[in-house]
Design an enzyme around this catalytic site. Sequence first.
Site, PDB file in Angstrom:
ATOM      1  N   HIS A 473       0.817  -1.217   0.000  1.00  0.00           N
ATOM      2  CA  HIS A 473       0.000   0.000   0.000  1.00  0.00           C
ATOM      3  C   HIS A 473       0.849   1.266   0.000  1.00  0.00           C
ATOM      4  CE1 HIS A 473      -3.737   1.929  -0.022  1.00  0.00           C
ATOM      5  NE2 HIS A 473      -4.318   1.401   1.045  1.00  0.00           N
ATOM      6  N   ASP A 477      -2.252   2.154  -4.539  1.00  0.00           N
ATOM      7  CA  ASP A 477      -3.478   2.574  -3.861  1.00  0.00           C
ATOM      8  C   ASP A 477      -4.574   1.534  -4.071  1.00  0.00           C
ATOM      9  OD1 ASP A 477      -2.311   4.942  -2.973  1.00  0.00           O
ATOM     10  OD2 ASP A 477      -2.852   6.011  -4.818  1.00  0.00           O
TER      11      ASP A 477
END
Length: 502
Positions: A473, A477
């Site tokens: 992450h 995204d």
Amino acid sequence: MTTEVRVPTLGESVTEATVATWFKKPGDAVTADEMLCELETDKVTVEVPSPASGQLADIVAAEGDTVGVDALLANIAEESAAGPETVKPKANAPETAEPAGEAASTDIIVPALGESVSEATVSTWFKKVGDSVAQDEMLCELETDKVSVEVPSPAAGVLAEITAGEGETVAASAKLGVISGAASGAAAAPAAEKAPAAAAPAPAKDVANAPSAEKAMAEAGIDGSQVTGTGRDGRIMKEDVAAAVAAAKAAPAAAPAPAQVRGPVTADDAAREERVKMTRLRQTIAKRLKDSQNTAAMLTTYNEVDMTEVMALRNEYKDLFLKKHGVKLGFMSFFTKACCHALKEVPEVNAEIDGTDIVYKNYVHMGIAAGTPTGLVVPVIRDADAMSFASIEKAIAEKGQRARDGKLSMAEMQGGTFTISNGGVYGSLMSSPILNPPQSGILGMHKIQDRPMAINGKVEIRPMMYLALSYDHRIVDGKGAVTFLVRVKEALEDPRRLLMDL
């Protein structure tokens, strides 16, 4: 005639080293490839082998001296009139040539272990002292962090000595044993019988630590008993001191962790337990997976795919495919193609973090996770985005077989940009795969299972598979991860999209 001993290439951007230890002194007899000295750089320790057999005439660079690449270290005086037999010293023998009936001895040396691999563990000896061996016959097997390496006999003769037993850790180019040439059965057998007795009384010798290590220990206020040496014969190196200091600082934080402490075990239970040392491969898997969890901001997103169209297409063309290409048409080529297609649209899943930079890869080197009897390995199919279905299937079959046989090289498991893991072959219905660092994405495939699905207002039984994408992450995204998985799903549910690049 003399031969110069010079500093070898020390590695990228490394221009000088310190002479840490000389294993020989002037006047000593040496054989070709026998280790003469050890050099220490900022990063690694380099052993310097003898370029020829003969006698160490002089030492130009003493211990503690700083030398550059290709600098002169010493000179070897070759004995032109005599063969290797006169160079190699023999216990209780006069300095004369060996009798004609005796044959030369040949050292068994650890072969090159692969890029960035400096040591291995001797896992199995296939021969014992006294056994006759043929040239290129397999003598033993070494285990590194990633692969198993078989060591062939460098010559025909008799295994006279084993210097590194099973379980011992050896460095690249270290000596494993000795092959004595079998001039005659009567001469070879006594030599083999005497070898263990001759090796047994070898006394333990004091090992001098690296000068930089002594300095580092003095600065840190610790002694050699608190440091585990990883150099030749257990010699303490500078990096060993740094590791010991780091471990001491981390110890208070690590102490409270209850998960690392075994619970109480009764004597009856202990008698029924079996304790087995982890293999180097298993230790590496454990470390890399834990490092991945500690480093990446890992998250997993899920979807499901209707495999009806892929299965129909495969059933229609599998016989023709096998006849033309000589390999079976499986599901992995469809998934590889679908992932390559999706990675073009969502390039951050095919990228990696390097410090404060993001490195985008304009190619796909696809890692295909494979379970083997010794653990999980990930062979890499290079430029998979430019390959046909047939080429992908052939590469997967070939590398999968080499992985199961333990024949993969280090180069074949490096450089991957994305990984596919198929837990479905073992019956897994759902899982969250762990990233293969430094990659930013891994796709988990699972079991194909018939389930009732609502299709155009009607309930139909469809072959469904859950898909899982674990991603970093920090760089990917949620929108990009979901988009990637949706594109894979679309390509598999309508394979014609792959042909039209849609």
